[in-house]
Design a protein around this motif. Structure first.
Motif, PDB file in Angstrom:
ATOM      1  N   VAL A 225      40.798 -25.622  17.169  1.00  0.00           N
ATOM      2  CA  VAL A 225      42.081 -26.256  16.860  1.00  0.00           C
ATOM      3  C   VAL A 225      42.211 -27.531  17.680  1.00  0.00           C
ATOM      4  O   VAL A 225      41.550 -27.700  18.712  1.00  0.00           O
ATOM      5  CB  VAL A 225      43.280 -25.314  17.143  1.00  0.00           C
ATOM      6  CG1 VAL A 225      43.237 -24.118  16.217  1.00  0.00           C
ATOM      7  CG2 VAL A 225      43.292 -24.879  18.597  1.00  0.00           C
ATOM      8  N   SER A 228      46.535 -32.228  17.526  1.00  0.00           N
ATOM      9  CA  SER A 228      47.285 -32.711  16.361  1.00  0.00           C
ATOM     10  C   SER A 228      47.804 -31.579  15.488  1.00  0.00           C
ATOM     11  O   SER A 228      48.669 -31.787  14.633  1.00  0.00           O
ATOM     12  CB  SER A 228      46.410 -33.646  15.524  1.00  0.00           C
ATOM     13  OG  SER A 228      45.220 -33.003  15.129  1.00  0.00           O
ATOM     14  N   ASP A 229      47.286 -30.357  15.717  1.00  0.00           N
ATOM     15  CA  ASP A 229      47.759 -29.195  14.958  1.00  0.00           C
ATOM     16  C   ASP A 229      49.099 -28.685  15.492  1.00  0.00           C
ATOM     17  O   ASP A 229      49.707 -27.800  14.874  1.00  0.00           O
ATOM     18  CB  ASP A 229      46.732 -28.052  15.027  1.00  0.00           C
ATOM     19  CG  ASP A 229      45.399 -28.421  14.400  1.00  0.00           C
ATOM     20  OD1 ASP A 229      45.402 -29.248  13.469  1.00  0.00           O
ATOM     21  OD2 ASP A 229      44.361 -27.890  14.842  1.00  0.00           O
TER      22      ASP A 229
END
Length: 353
Positions: A225, A228-229
């Protein structure tokens, strides 16, 4: 006073000739420190303001400096800007800011605006330009505008540079924890494979290896991940540690790649009922948000204020030298700020699951 104060008014007030006052204000020529102090005091008392328009007619430049920023959302550059502006104002220069869009599409427009506004000098902060922009920066330099950059490699013999010792900061913070008897220290990164966070991570690795300890990094470029997630780095850090908890729960200390990441670690440890610093120490880097945590975070203070002061100083020196001096490069160190989130490790333990 209601009237516009002139150099002649200051000269009359101090019983000096106007030329001496002019030299004292500009810093050019041989004027004693005592006289300069008297002139500066009179400037404050009488409310004198340098006539930027008149100066611009003579020099072809306005008494204005500029800072070009890569982003304005996080506020991380605020100490740099404040210190830069304070130093510029002492020399009667104004400061304007420009913001480069994420893809840099508006940089050519900014460079043209700098020329049109006849600024005397400009500092490009880290991330505002890359090596592909170097030719444009040199053309700006050739137009007579003084330039310096932060966290860039050598560009031109007349472009000064300021760099920050991110690697040493990561090393010294890790060494601080090691000297507090911590052996299992986890570094929470933010997936970047270069730049400030990466250099800090490399400093951590070097410290661990130099003491014969095994580095453990989570949230780096191998993470499934990305920051920006999530809505922010604190959130990313929280979920990264949560996802890796079974692998890192026996750590006696965590380091966040910056204070935001460290705050995420603090939230997760509290959720796991891990006492800070009794059961586990937490530290960050930047010292910008360290006082938002409970307990307040131990952090490495990013020398942004010193960098801002130095950037303005370098521009002013280059303006006075008409750009003829060779490039000067400075490397600024961080400062360890020891607070309540770190303590001596007392005994091995296992954190709650």
């Amino acid at each position: 006073m209601n009237k516009n104060i002139t150099m002649q008014d200051i000269a009359d007030h101090l019983k000096l000739d106007r030329t001496t006052v002019s030299k004292a204000i500009s810093g050019k020529g041989t004027v004693s420190a005592k006289t300069i102090k008297r002139v500066n005091q009179a400037i404050e008392e009488l409310g004198y303001r340098k006539d930027s328009f008149a100066s611009g007619l003579v020099t072809g430049k306005n008494t204005v400096l500029a800072i070009v920023l890569p982003e304005i959302k996080s506020g991380i550059n605020a100490p740099f800007i404040q210190s830069f502006q304070k130093n510029a104002r002492k020399h009667h220069y104004g400061v304007i800011l420009y913001y480069v869009e994420p893809k840099g599409d508006n940089l050519p427009m900014i460079l043209e605006m700098l020329k049109q506004q006849r600024v005397s000098g400009v500092t490009f902060l880290s991330g505002a330009t890359t090596s592909k922009d170097d030719d444009n920066l040199i053309r700006l330099l050739d137009s007579g505008i003084a330039i310096n950059t932060t966290s860039r490699s050598f560009i031109h013999e007349q472009i000064d540079g300021i760099r920050f010792n991110h690697l040493k900061a990561g090393f010294e913070l890790t060494e601080h924890l090691i000297k507090l008897q911590h052996k299992h220290i986890v570094f929470v990164a933010n997936t970047y494979s270069q730049g400030t966070p990466f250099e800090r991570m490399e400093g951590y690795r070097k410290a661990m290896e130099s003491y014969g300890l095994q580095p453990v990094v989570i949230g780096d470029a191998h993470s499934t991940v990305k920051p920006s997630d999530f809505p922010g780095l604190t959130n990313f850090s929280y979920h990264t540690v949560k996802r890796e908890w079974d692998n890192v729960k026996d750590a006696s200390a965590f380091i966040g790649c910056n204070d935001e990441a460290a705050l995420g670690i603090v939230h997760l440890l509290k959720e796991k009922n891990v006492s800070i610093p009794k059961d586990c120490s937490v530290a960050g880097l930047d010292d910008l948000y360290a006082d938002l945590a409970i307990p307040q975070l131990t952090s490495m203070r990013f020398p942004l204020s010193e960098g801002g002061e130095k950037a303005a100083e370098l521009l002013l020196k280059r303006i006075d030298a008409n750009g003829k001096a060779d490039a000067t490069n400075f490397l600024l160190d961080y400062e360890l700020i020891d607070r309540e989130s770190t303590a001596m490790r007392t005994a091995p333990k296992s954190h709650p699951t």
